[in-house]
Each structure stands twice: as C-alpha cells, then as structure tokens.
Design an enzyme around this catalytic site. Sequence first.
Site, PDB file in Angstrom:
ATOM      1  N   SER A 123      47.016  34.774  35.891  1.00  0.00           N
ATOM      2  CA  SER A 123      47.377  35.783  36.891  1.00  0.00           C
ATOM      3  C   SER A 123      47.797  35.212  38.242  1.00  0.00           C
ATOM      4  O   SER A 123      48.207  35.970  39.124  1.00  0.00           O
ATOM      5  CB  SER A 123      46.217  36.761  37.092  1.00  0.00           C
ATOM      6  OG  SER A 123      46.144  37.655  36.004  1.00  0.00           O
ATOM      7  N   LYS A 128      51.108  36.269  39.450  1.00  0.00           N
ATOM      8  CA  LYS A 128      51.310  37.515  40.193  1.00  0.00           C
ATOM      9  C   LYS A 128      51.722  37.255  41.641  1.00  0.00           C
ATOM     10  O   LYS A 128      52.243  38.152  42.314  1.00  0.00           O
ATOM     11  CB  LYS A 128      50.048  38.367  40.143  1.00  0.00           C
ATOM     12  CG  LYS A 128      49.752  38.976  38.759  1.00  0.00           C
ATOM     13  CD  LYS A 128      48.509  39.842  38.799  1.00  0.00           C
ATOM     14  CE  LYS A 128      48.295  40.631  37.507  1.00  0.00           C
ATOM     15  NZ  LYS A 128      47.759  39.826  36.403  1.00  0.00           N
ATOM     16  N   SER A 163      43.617  42.419  39.705  1.00  0.00           N
ATOM     17  CA  SER A 163      44.547  41.686  38.847  1.00  0.00           C
ATOM     18  C   SER A 163      45.035  42.574  37.701  1.00  0.00           C
ATOM     19  O   SER A 163      45.211  42.128  36.567  1.00  0.00           O
ATOM     20  CB  SER A 163      43.874  40.427  38.281  1.00  0.00           C
ATOM     21  OG  SER A 163      44.841  39.462  37.921  1.00  0.00           O
TER      22      SER A 163
END
Length: 389
Positions: free
Chosen positions: A97, A100, A155
Amino acid sequence: MTIGFASRAAVSTCVLCTAHLLASAPAAAIAGVDPGPRAAAAAAAAALLYRPGTHVRPRPGAPEVPDPSALSWLVADARTGDVLAAHDAHRRLPPASTLKTLFALAVLPALPAGIRHRVSEEELAGIGPGSSLVGVAEDRAYRVSDLWNGVFLSSGNDAVRVLASLSGGWRATAERMQVKARALGARDTRVKSPDGYDAPGQVSSAYDLAVFGRAGLRNRDFTRYCARHEARFPARDGGSYGIVNTNRLLTGADGVEPYPGLIGIKNGYTSNAGHTLVAAARRDGHTLVVTVMNPRSGDGHAVYEEARALLDWGFEAAGHVTPVGSLDALRPGPLRGPQADSAPVPAARGDDAPGRPVPWTIAGAALLGAAAVSLYLRLRWGPVPADPR
C-alpha cells in the site's frame, strides 16, 4: 568512504565509467562547453545507487549507520533531495500500500475535496480478496475528502476503487500513475494495481517510494491526510464511525512508541511484499524521508523500529555525511536543491513545484548518464518490463 560495494564490481565500475563518459562528452556537445566535475558527479551519483550493498560516505563526527534487516532502505533530506545513505536503493520489490502515495500524487489534484459522489455497485467490483477496507458502501454518498481519509488512514482499497472510477477508471488511473512516476524520475516502478494490491509485475523501490513521499510533502492536501491520526467515516446507515491511521509510528498503537515530529506518510503490507513503510519526520526545521521495505527479522513492528533507527541516524548525521545520490538524479525536469542554486541558465518548470534555474550541462549530463543506469539495469536484472497499457 562508501560501504558495501559487492558482487558485480566489474560491471558496476564499467557502468560508472560509462556514465562519466556519457555525462561529459555528449553534454559538452549539447551545451558547447565543458560540463565540469559537478555534471560528471551528478551522473556518477545516479549510477552509484544502482550498485548493490549499503552506501554511505561519512565525514568526521558522523555516527555509525544502522544495519536494518530490510531488503531495501533509504534515508534522504526532504528539502534538498540528497540521499544520505541507502541499501539496494533501486532493488525492485512489491510495494504493497505504499504505492498509494503515487496514487494520491496522480489523482488528488484532479478531484476537489468537497465533491459528493454516490457509489455504485460497479465501482466496488474487483477488489482483491483480503484487501484492507474502510467500509465504502454502495448507494451511499461520500465526499471526496471522506474517501481520501479512507485511503490514507485505513488504506482502504474500496476507497481507491471509487476515486479511480472518478478519475477515468482503473486502467486509466494506472496509466496516469505510470506517467507521474516517470515525470518524477521514478524509473523502477511498474503500476498494475493502483491500490498496491499484489499483481504480477507490479514493483517499486526504496528510491522511488522516497521520491513519491517527498513529492507528497509538497502538496498541502497530501500532507494533511497522511499526518492525520483519526477521522470520522460515513456509515452505511447514515451515521459515522471512527477510523484510526494504521501507521503505528504515527499513532503509537499496539505498543509502538510514536516518533517525535513524524509527519506520516504511508505504511503497507501484503504476504508477497511483507511490511513496507515510507515515513517523514521534522526536527529543528530539518525534514527527512525514509523508506523501509520488507524487514527480514522481528515481527510486524520491525518496519517501524528500523525506520525509527534510520530517522535517528539521519538527524544525527546531517552535516556529517557526503550525499551518495539525489532523489532528483533521474528526473527529466530541472534539478532541485543546492546544485541548482547558482545555475545561470533557466530551464522548464517541473510538474509539482516551482521551477528553478539549472545549467544545461548538468541537466544533459544527468539525462545522458541515465543511459548508463539503464545499461546496468539490463545487465543486472534483465530487460525492463513494458509499462501497462
């Protein structure tokens, strides 16, 4: 002194020499002048971080660099982009993640925070099993700012799906992220799934993630979201519930001591990537950004403790080490930091900060030196995968 020159020394040295030659002769031909030692050094530094091992150049008074168990890590000055120390900085690994951060860089500017959107069933289709979710519900209206809280704090891959839909769709968002990565000089990253979910061929590096984190700190909205400890998220029934940032180094959850001055930025985990983290902290007006990818020892808290050790070292080492590279080295736009301060020739502006002057000799050397970097990549890792289309 540089620590950790390993294995493919002959190939690395050859590439470094090639970078120097490419940086000197062609750049001089373009500019019509001798590029000088600064240009050659810029190209050489770009190639240096592709060499395996730990790289640090201590000066008198420098503390001993930590020895994290992570497969790859990096410490850099967020203002100048100087890389203070790194280990296998360009090793391509699944980012989880932490990708991101690139998603936010590519999408945040296009979506005003106050827009309200009612989520459809189709927008939540395709979320990978086991994904982290914030709880986005179909047929419920959300503000864009709510969804960004879901991305940065929880997340939430469901929030990413909706924001990607608003930005042209999943595939178009991946392509936009890829373009953004290249514009920032992040050449190790291959985007297949914008939420960071494991996908064949999806990789990034400690270097690239530090580039994304540093760029994010220049965006006020990005910085506000990534530094937020908690928020309220709209519930399916019309109420709301609390969500807490999963970055334990920020919040101090689960027995992890919060790091003083921590700004954010983003943590991640998948079974394939292991634990990953991009973090930034400020102390006495000085900001550092660190990346830690997949610690091999300890539990899930190791990624935070290794980042803590690197931040502590970086603040203590500031002014006592010679940079081993720059987060601007592979960027196709103008250089940032001290090397650009006295440059007499104006260059085009970059895409995420006001442009600064840079001599064409240095810019040309850095770009041409990247050819040697590309050669080294092919010799070490094989052909570079094609960008997603």
